[in-house]
Write an enzyme that holds these catalytic residues in place. Structure first.
Site, PDB file in Angstrom:
ATOM      1  N   GLU A 139       9.291  30.245 -10.011  1.00 29.04           N
ATOM      2  CA  GLU A 139      10.250  28.846 -10.319  1.00 29.04           C
ATOM      3  C   GLU A 139      11.221  28.429  -9.622  1.00 29.04           C
ATOM      4  O   GLU A 139      12.268  29.160 -10.576  1.00 29.04           O
ATOM      5  CB  GLU A 139       9.421  28.274 -11.977  1.00 29.04           C
ATOM      6  CG  GLU A 139       8.222  28.610 -12.560  1.00 29.04           C
ATOM      7  CD  GLU A 139       7.424  27.170 -11.692  1.00 29.04           C
ATOM      8  OE1 GLU A 139       8.061  26.476 -11.171  1.00 29.04           O
ATOM      9  OE2 GLU A 139       6.278  27.360 -11.943  1.00 29.04           O
ATOM     10  N   CYS A 190       6.899  27.036 -21.378  1.00 28.69           N
ATOM     11  CA  CYS A 190       7.853  27.798 -20.136  1.00 28.69           C
ATOM     12  C   CYS A 190       9.079  27.170 -18.830  1.00 28.69           C
ATOM     13  O   CYS A 190       9.712  27.852 -19.508  1.00 28.69           O
ATOM     14  CB  CYS A 190       6.574  27.610 -19.299  1.00 28.69           C
ATOM     15  SG  CYS A 190       4.833  28.660 -19.549  1.00 28.69           S
ATOM     16  N   HIS A 223       5.157  31.985 -12.726  1.00 31.51           N
ATOM     17  CA  HIS A 223       3.236  31.048 -13.381  1.00 31.51           C
ATOM     18  C   HIS A 223       2.199  31.432 -13.377  1.00 31.51           C
ATOM     19  O   HIS A 223       1.906  31.629 -11.993  1.00 31.51           O
ATOM     20  CB  HIS A 223       3.520  29.670 -12.939  1.00 31.51           C
ATOM     21  CG  HIS A 223       4.161  28.719 -14.598  1.00 31.51           C
ATOM     22  ND1 HIS A 223       4.748  27.679 -14.256  1.00 31.51           N
ATOM     23  CD2 HIS A 223       3.323  28.579 -15.770  1.00 31.51           C
ATOM     24  CE1 HIS A 223       4.928  27.300 -15.571  1.00 31.51           C
ATOM     25  NE2 HIS A 223       4.342  27.655 -16.186  1.00 31.51           N
TER      26      HIS A 223
END
Lengths: 211, 211, 211, 211
Positions: free
Chosen positions: A78, A141, A165
């Site tokens: 991310e 998240c 993820h």
């Protein structure tokens, strides 16, 4: 010391690969760094409290959050956490959110401070499907990545922070009967190991402007 | 005796999981049956010739063809082979086809004679993502299933015949940089083992009408 | 005379583009052929009865069935109908099927007798997204294509028969909140018109072997 | 005055729906506001220069950027622009970028200041597939949203700024032969009209903190 976190199962899932991986790396030593694995509650306020306590206690050189991204085929590195909570799947306390901020008055986003490009290169060289993701969603998240980066920034720490993820586990897809991609726990675990090696080799980050 | 076939790599791929799996099970014994693994050429006419020779030589109680289905997330148990060749990716001899039959004058399709529902249940119980697929495409995978079923039918053999379509290997996806699902070779191999166990336990099929 | 059929809405859908299109072309004249549009019930036995009655009454030179394929982005020109009924969404009578044949003792499949390659070329030239599909599924759409081709074959008629699968309408996607492709009714209608023009220009088919 | 921008075609595309729509609404009057449509170059530095000139000249109450998002099935209302340029498809000047900032030293992201939730509700009521998107990517679309929000913020203007990402046009998909969703220009145009009506009814935004 590197802190690795996973999440408890949530929604209709009976398992969560991020939990398995956080447990699997707990107590290991990678690239000269001790690794501490911890499992966070899927709770809109308690997860951040738990991370804050762990960071205060452990003073890690890096925090690697892990979470489940149903529907994804590859490990997502991310790039950014946005200041938005927006989800219809209730968390562990039954909470839902529409267009709330993660931190009222906080900046629109924080960029991950992990060396994403180096991690991606190392994963690819190892034959592990991965990519740099531009959205961690607006569920817990993303919130956890945001609140940890906010914590590090406001406390003026040099701790690197990032989020991986993970796809569903094969058995979760088999049980669902749905047409969804999966990744074996062995492949994911090797991915986390490779990521930790790159983080350990990179060292702590620079101080970030608080603004 | 159960014959398991895979294919050589083709197109831009440098590997083919079906080849690895055919090699991996070669020489094993499953459910009281010897397993013979063989790798077929990706060639519009030579693959069928190779299968015919193997069937004549081995007289197997079942033939399980394996092939690669790029883009699929789960193991596909093919229900049917249609009498159509239509593909733009050249085979190993450079051949392409538009709307040709697999067998001129052959029936529009043959149904697989494997116990698909039992295999699916066994794979699901084992936590391996799988589904019953209604199309094996119109490339050499479908052609091979068609020509083997045609062979068995015209020779009036009781050999069961079927096809498993496999996802890409993780390393193939990592190398491609594309957003595609994958499955580890360990998961696929367990899937093939489970399939062979069900086939061995089911026994040979009935004679099919030639029509 | 060309017979165009659509279906009633089914499952959780309140609309069905195939119904709208069958109504829209009813009474038109295309390429020198009268067009008759009719809406079929989503019923595992009544749909085939309705088609048989219409074919007997109208003696059409072609039958173009239309149906909905949720999740598809383009108009699908179905290549083949397989002898399988396998669905969990109940039909209008509450019926579900697992691995049943469309016609007991019928062949494994029938190939569509429409000029698919010419229709695809005409649609593409018109800027309408379309493709030749290798599976019409195992729901009532596939069944209807199968039973009509079975009817034509067993009656030794020269009527051409085929099936176009249509995406969801935009309003259906908007209402669902799901991430699914759609196509406007105007684009679909133009697609059906173009298809009818090609069919009318091609003329009736050859007699097919009954076997 | 509302400024609507589209982009020139780019990459392998010969058309761009955002260009068609910007032209289509140019000169209209919606909800008491004049609409000015303008087409931007797909250029990593000239697009921002053009926007700055237009904002200075027109002093719009809102800027609605439009762009193409190949592969998307619905109109995407972009929630946020991140400070990242990362793309392999060269822009009009042949420029590519890896992990560059849109604005060196700028914040990690800016949130769109359009009333996204109201726009989504209006589009859904109109039967137009749309969703709130959490990533505008890292190509020139995201960059343009970022640089315009940066301009508005640093100039302390009350101009609302947002971005709609549009699917491919049907003819673009038909020409490509790829399996991709599309949306008709009529549906998209209605979507832009509805969006402009909501923006006009909402009025100008609040002054944003410069940080």
């Amino acid at each position: 010391m590197i802190l690795v976190t996973g999440f408890e199962p949530f929604g209709q899932h009976s398992d969560n690969p991020s939990r398995e991986l956080a447990k699997a790396v707990d107590g290991r030593r990678v690239g000269g760094q001790d690794v501490r694995g911890s499992v966070l509650p899927v709770h809109h306020s308690e997860a951040a409290v738990a991370v804050e306590r762990l960071v205060s206690e452990l003073d890690p050189m890096a925090v690697l959050h892990l979470g489940l991204a149903e529907g994804r085929a590859r490990i997502g590195l991310e790039r950014v956490a946005v200041n938005a909570l927006d989800y219809s799947i209730p968390d562990a306390s039954g909470y839902r959110a529409i267009d709330e901020p993660c931190v009222a008055g906080g900046p629109a986003a924080y960029a991950s401070t992990l060396p994403l490009r180096s991690i991606l290169a190392a994963l690819t060289a190892e034959g592990i499907p991965a990519f740099i993701s531009n959205s961690a969603g607006t569920y817990l998240c993303n919130q956890t990545l945001y609140t940890t980066l906010h914590l590090i920034t406001t406390r003026r720490l040099r701790t690197r922070v990032g989020f991986l993820h993970l796809p569903l586990l094969p058995a979760m897809v088999a049980a669902s009967g749905l047409d969804q991609p999966s990744m074996s726990v062995a492949t994911m675990l090797r991915g986390v190991e490779v990521t930790l090696e790159v983080i350990a080799a990179t060292g702590a980050g620079e101080l970030r402007r608080t603004r």
